[in-house]
Scaffold this motif. Sequence first.
Motif, PDB file in Angstrom:
ATOM      1  N   GLN A 255       0.660  -1.340   0.002  1.00 40.02           N
ATOM      2  CA  GLN A 255       0.094  -0.015   0.056  1.00 40.02           C
ATOM      3  C   GLN A 255       1.124   1.225   0.021  1.00 40.02           C
ATOM      4  O   GLN A 255       0.368   2.246  -0.755  1.00 40.02           O
ATOM      5  CB  GLN A 255      -0.908  -0.127   1.312  1.00 40.02           C
ATOM      6  CG  GLN A 255      -1.963   0.916   1.231  1.00 40.02           C
ATOM      7  CD  GLN A 255      -2.891   1.249   0.183  1.00 40.02           C
ATOM      8  OE1 GLN A 255      -3.561   0.170  -0.002  1.00 40.02           O
ATOM      9  NE2 GLN A 255      -3.058   2.391  -0.410  1.00 40.02           N
ATOM     10  N   ARG A 256       1.970   1.036   0.561  1.00 40.76           N
ATOM     11  CA  ARG A 256       3.013   2.460   0.749  1.00 40.76           C
ATOM     12  C   ARG A 256       3.234   2.747  -0.547  1.00 40.76           C
ATOM     13  O   ARG A 256       3.523   3.879  -0.690  1.00 40.76           O
ATOM     14  CB  ARG A 256       4.086   2.059   1.727  1.00 40.76           C
ATOM     15  CG  ARG A 256       5.057   2.977   1.866  1.00 40.76           C
ATOM     16  CD  ARG A 256       6.029   2.923   2.788  1.00 40.76           C
ATOM     17  NE  ARG A 256       7.052   3.738   2.658  1.00 40.76           N
ATOM     18  CZ  ARG A 256       7.107   5.035   2.812  1.00 40.76           C
ATOM     19  NH1 ARG A 256       6.022   5.867   3.099  1.00 40.76           N
ATOM     20  NH2 ARG A 256       8.429   5.850   2.765  1.00 40.76           N
TER      21      ARG A 256
ATOM     22  N   ARG B 209       2.229   2.117  -3.508  1.00 43.16           N
ATOM     23  CA  ARG B 209       1.060   2.641  -4.480  1.00 43.16           C
ATOM     24  C   ARG B 209       0.775   4.195  -3.955  1.00 43.16           C
ATOM     25  O   ARG B 209       0.521   4.857  -4.816  1.00 43.16           O
ATOM     26  CB  ARG B 209      -0.301   1.649  -4.356  1.00 43.16           C
ATOM     27  CG  ARG B 209      -0.244   0.712  -5.304  1.00 43.16           C
ATOM     28  CD  ARG B 209      -1.429  -0.307  -5.009  1.00 43.16           C
ATOM     29  NE  ARG B 209      -1.387  -0.774  -3.791  1.00 43.16           N
ATOM     30  CZ  ARG B 209      -2.484  -1.581  -3.364  1.00 43.16           C
ATOM     31  NH1 ARG B 209      -3.568  -1.582  -4.129  1.00 43.16           N
ATOM     32  NH2 ARG B 209      -2.479  -2.437  -2.265  1.00 43.16           N
ATOM     33  N   SER B 210       0.544   4.139  -2.557  1.00 45.68           N
ATOM     34  CA  SER B 210       0.181   5.596  -2.252  1.00 45.68           C
ATOM     35  C   SER B 210       1.146   6.928  -2.642  1.00 45.68           C
ATOM     36  O   SER B 210       0.998   7.917  -3.038  1.00 45.68           O
ATOM     37  CB  SER B 210       0.223   5.746  -0.531  1.00 45.68           C
ATOM     38  OG  SER B 210       1.435   5.670  -0.315  1.00 45.68           O
TER      39      SER B 210
ATOM     40  N   TRP C 171       0.698   7.506  -6.138  1.00 42.15           N
ATOM     41  CA  TRP C 171      -0.668   8.413  -6.410  1.00 42.15           C
ATOM     42  C   TRP C 171      -0.215   9.810  -6.176  1.00 42.15           C
ATOM     43  O   TRP C 171      -0.420  10.605  -6.730  1.00 42.15           O
ATOM     44  CB  TRP C 171      -1.611   7.800  -5.800  1.00 42.15           C
ATOM     45  CG  TRP C 171      -2.414   6.712  -6.354  1.00 42.15           C
ATOM     46  CD1 TRP C 171      -2.692   5.360  -5.966  1.00 42.15           C
ATOM     47  CD2 TRP C 171      -3.316   6.837  -7.596  1.00 42.15           C
ATOM     48  NE1 TRP C 171      -3.507   4.618  -6.703  1.00 42.15           N
ATOM     49  CE2 TRP C 171      -3.798   5.445  -7.800  1.00 42.15           C
ATOM     50  CE3 TRP C 171      -3.533   8.008  -8.522  1.00 42.15           C
ATOM     51  CZ2 TRP C 171      -4.679   5.256  -8.920  1.00 42.15           C
ATOM     52  CZ3 TRP C 171      -4.278   7.523  -9.691  1.00 42.15           C
ATOM     53  CH2 TRP C 171      -4.773   6.123 -10.031  1.00 42.15           C
ATOM     54  N   LYS C 172       0.492   9.886  -5.146  1.00 42.85           N
ATOM     55  CA  LYS C 172       1.165  11.384  -4.619  1.00 42.85           C
ATOM     56  C   LYS C 172       1.675  11.849  -5.553  1.00 42.85           C
ATOM     57  O   LYS C 172       1.542  12.937  -6.016  1.00 42.85           O
ATOM     58  CB  LYS C 172       1.713  10.990  -3.217  1.00 42.85           C
ATOM     59  CG  LYS C 172       2.268  12.526  -2.652  1.00 42.85           C
ATOM     60  CD  LYS C 172       3.077  12.077  -1.305  1.00 42.85           C
ATOM     61  CE  LYS C 172       3.646  13.632  -0.774  1.00 42.85           C
ATOM     62  NZ  LYS C 172       4.430  13.124   0.553  1.00 42.85           N
TER      63      LYS C 172
ATOM     64  N   ARG D 266      -0.627  13.167  -8.560  1.00 48.34           N
ATOM     65  CA  ARG D 266      -1.238  14.182  -8.341  1.00 48.34           C
ATOM     66  C   ARG D 266      -0.429  15.458  -8.458  1.00 48.34           C
ATOM     67  O   ARG D 266      -0.742  16.563  -8.925  1.00 48.34           O
ATOM     68  CB  ARG D 266      -1.792  14.194  -6.976  1.00 48.34           C
ATOM     69  CG  ARG D 266      -2.895  13.205  -6.967  1.00 48.34           C
ATOM     70  CD  ARG D 266      -3.680  13.428  -5.430  1.00 48.34           C
ATOM     71  NE  ARG D 266      -2.862  12.937  -4.486  1.00 48.34           N
ATOM     72  CZ  ARG D 266      -2.846  11.816  -4.059  1.00 48.34           C
ATOM     73  NH1 ARG D 266      -3.862  10.850  -4.235  1.00 48.34           N
ATOM     74  NH2 ARG D 266      -2.168  11.349  -2.779  1.00 48.34           N
TER      75      ARG D 266
END
Length: 502
Positions: free
Chosen positions: A477-478, A480-481, A484-485, A488
């Motif tokens: 999850q880390r 992927r986050s 995404w960051k 953005r």
Amino acid sequence: MDLSRKLFGQWMFEKLMKMTFYGQFVAGEDHNSIKPLIRKNEAFGVGAVLDYSVEEDLTQEEAEKKEMDSCVSEAEKESPGADHREKKYKAHRQFGDRRGGVISARTYFYADEAKCDMQMETFINCIKASGGASNDGFSAIKMTALGRPQFLLQFSEVLVKWRRFFNFLSAQQGKSQMTVLEQKLELEQLKVICKFIFFSFGFIFSCLTSRTIDLLDWNSLINDTTKISNLLMVPNLQTGHLEPLLNIFTEEEERQMKRMLQRVDILAKHAVENGVRLMVDAEQTYFQPAISRLTLEMQRKFNREKPVIFNTYQCYLKEAYDNVTLDVELSRREGWYFGAKLVRGAYMYQERARAKEIGYEDPINPDYEATNRMYHKCLEYVLEEIEHSRKANVMVATHNEDTVKFTLDKMNEMGLSPTENKVYFGQLLGMCDQISFPLGQAGFPVYKYVPYGPVNEVIPYLSRRAQENRGIMKRSQRERSLLWKELRRRLLAGQIIYKPVY
């Protein structure tokens, strides 16, 4: 992949692969096309471990047949069951396809000596490419690519039986509760307990200056040999005599064993000539004792002035710490540079299934936490050796952020500077960039394991890598986050098409 090749045709299929799986995990098709990626990574402080990742695309049946043909000796074919071989170190058809359950390691199957020579030439080209692409590169090799695996099985069994015999003698002297390095046998008692060994190797014992002999000296007893088949002798606890592992070796088997060792020697010499460090990959536990011992012999010969040969230690094994400490101790005594790559391991499911089915002790730690503890224990031991002598070297090959942080903390405690180039970090190309690039930019020696090869010929490797990455992404999850960051940030900054400056 099969479907897309049929739908789009070969040209479009290769284009799509280079935009997706291939482009993510493979550097290029040959040693020239990989140079731009290597230069780009080096600009961010990230080096390369080159790995030519071509595999044969065999069916399971074909793989099993090749394995059985190459792992069974002529003596075993003529008289099956007549020898005293252990089940673990014999070939078993249901596990003949060594690719089963393995998604992050290449697999080689023996065809003939000419194929081994071709694979040696491929490794030589890889070494030369590594030397030409960077100043301090690594190149990876596998022992099973260099000869008939029958020899690795047999030599592994011999080494394990000698270690077990040493443990038996140690117990006779009441030292079984000591650590493996503390178990020193008294020579006078040894003569009484084991007269046949003393008389067989009396000339070696008489050369020892110490009044004790430990496992490292004991292993060296089986080195002084003219024919390689003479090496495959084991002690029989019932009869009190040395016996050959097999009743007969053919002349061709003898030549095959010698040629395997010669190929290993040639590769090591090329590594020295090209200023490249050679990393010997770990393999299955029924091959690994022989692989580790042959690698150690290369280290004794080629690591006198600097670390050239690196052995790989699989920390999911229960015996990993004993193996590391014994090899470090030998390097201390003989004054050569110890080189290690620490991994968790790639064959867990296969090893567990084989042990259960055939009926021997599971060699793997009971759970992931135990493997983590073993990894950190081995790593800390090597780091302490670096602190003590500066002659040990270790690659921390991991995608685990906690292990990387553990290493950095220990280096800080011990005053080990990254500029000394004693501790390296390693990750696979296309994975865990959030670990590799910050380390590189902070001045730590960090390397990507860089596969390369033609698109169609690395598909067997790629298909497993895609499966592996799918499993990792479920847990990551880390990562992927972070992705995404960054997406953005680029959208808000108007940097949708973004090329970093290097």
